[in-house]
Design an enzyme around this catalytic site. Structure first.
Site, PDB file in Angstrom:
ATOM      1  N   ARG A   1      45.386  48.365  41.260  1.00  0.00           N
ATOM      2  CA  ARG A   1      45.915  46.896  40.510  1.00  0.00           C
ATOM      3  C   ARG A   1      45.887  47.398  39.071  1.00  0.00           C
ATOM      4  NH1 ARG A   1      45.109  46.495  44.373  1.00  0.00           N
ATOM      5  NH2 ARG A   1      47.719  46.539  45.075  1.00  0.00           N
TER       6      ARG A   1
ATOM      7  N   GLN B   1      42.818  33.166  32.831  1.00  0.00           N
ATOM      8  CA  GLN B   1      41.726  33.030  33.827  1.00  0.00           C
ATOM      9  C   GLN B   1      42.021  35.130  34.243  1.00  0.00           C
ATOM     10  OE1 GLN B   1      41.782  30.074  36.587  1.00  0.00           O
ATOM     11  NE2 GLN B   1      43.116  29.654  35.050  1.00  0.00           N
TER      12      GLN B   1
ATOM     13  N   VAL C   1      42.784  39.142  34.492  1.00  0.00           N
ATOM     14  CA  VAL C   1      42.510  40.105  34.118  1.00  0.00           C
ATOM     15  C   VAL C   1      43.627  41.254  33.933  1.00  0.00           C
ATOM     16  CG1 VAL C   1      40.657  39.767  36.065  1.00  0.00           C
ATOM     17  CG2 VAL C   1      42.171  41.153  36.558  1.00  0.00           C
ATOM     18  N   ASP C   2      44.164  40.538  33.594  1.00  0.00           N
ATOM     19  CA  ASP C   2      45.257  42.181  32.961  1.00  0.00           C
ATOM     20  C   ASP C   2      45.524  41.791  31.374  1.00  0.00           C
ATOM     21  OD1 ASP C   2      47.732  39.951  32.120  1.00  0.00           O
ATOM     22  OD2 ASP C   2      48.180  39.594  34.159  1.00  0.00           O
TER      23      ASP C   2
ATOM     24  N   HIS D   1      37.495  36.317  33.546  1.00  0.00           N
ATOM     25  CA  HIS D   1      37.055  36.611  34.639  1.00  0.00           C
ATOM     26  C   HIS D   1      37.038  38.295  34.510  1.00  0.00           C
ATOM     27  CE1 HIS D   1      38.548  32.947  36.907  1.00  0.00           C
ATOM     28  NE2 HIS D   1      37.811  32.880  36.683  1.00  0.00           N
TER      29      HIS D   1
ATOM     30  N   SER E   1      46.744  26.505  39.530  1.00  0.00           N
ATOM     31  CA  SER E   1      46.512  25.562  40.090  1.00  0.00           C
ATOM     32  C   SER E   1      46.173  24.357  39.930  1.00  0.00           C
ATOM     33  CB  SER E   1      46.691  26.127  41.344  1.00  0.00           C
ATOM     34  OG  SER E   1      45.465  26.886  41.323  1.00  0.00           O
TER      35      SER E   1
END
Length: 230
Positions: free
Chosen positions: A56, A86, A88-89, A104, A172
């Site tokens: 990732r 939210q 993580v990048d 996160h 969402s």
């Protein structure tokens, strides 16, 4: 200067070519989520978990922020903007946003397994078996896994409570506790909901819904903010 708080999710990063991880069948890149994103999975197979996040990280190294990231950063000219993400990048940071709360965790950081307060930058894209903290403990991804507490949640709640304007972009609103942040805003606070598939929310005042991908929706939100002279 008005305080604009923006909660962002996977939809904003998807336009930069970053996988949203979870497929329709519930798998993350072909793995059961509990194999690669839980303390149990880590204890069972550290090598698998490290490799999952290494891949990732490698994919994110060359990813570029898209127009939604860039426009949110540009709004700092007119608003006191805080991003609660939210994701993580590091695309919000690459775009120039100066205040980012990562709920996160952060992909480009590593954490001691012995002392969670010991956090280190990841140079490059790999955390390897045998990479250890100063206390001699294996480093793990600095990611909040399923079943773990969300350390930045209190800070995010405080930020949401102080918002003069609150926006939700590209999520969402299914993952809690992050999904509940909009409920901490006062009723009179203008709220924007931007997603290609709008989530269902309880009835609330001052909610503007924009059914569009993040890049298009953030442009529309910015136009509304400037037209109404917030």
């Amino acid at each position: 200067m008005k305080r604009l708080v923006v909660l962002t999710g996977a939809g904003i990063s998807a336009e930069s070519g970053i996988s949203t991880f979870r497929d329709q069948n519930g798998l993350w890149e072909g793995h059961d989520v509990m194999e690669v994103a839980s303390p149990e999975g880590w204890h069972k197979n550290r090598e698998l978990v490290l490799d999952f996040y290494n891949q990732r990280r490698k994919a994110c190294l060359n990813a570029k922020p898209n127009s939604a990231h860039l426009l949110l950063a540009d709004l700092e000219k007119d608003f006191d903007v805080t991003i609660i993400t939210q994701n993580v990048d590091d695309l919000h940071e690459k775009a120039g946003s100066s205040k980012v709360i990562h709920l996160h965790g952060e992909l480009f950081k590593a954490q001691s397994t012995a002392d969670p307060s010991l956090v280190y930058p990841v140079n490059g894209w790999e955390i390897k078996l045998g990479d250890k903290c100063e206390k001699g403990s294996q480093l793990r991804p600095f990611i909040v896994w399923f079943g773990e507490q969300v350390p930045m949640m209190e800070s995010a709640i405080n930020t949401a409570e102080q918002a003069d304007i609150f926006a939700v972009v590209g999520t969402s609103l299914l993952v809690y506790p992050a999904a509940g942040l909009i409920m901490y805003c006062s009723a009179e606070v203008p709220k924007f909901l931007i997603d290609i598939k709008l989530p269902v929310l309880p009835a609330m005042q001052n909610l503007t819904k924009i059914e569009a991908k993040a890049s298009t929706g953030v442009v529309k939100m910015a136009e509304i903010l400037r037209d109404r002279h917030f």
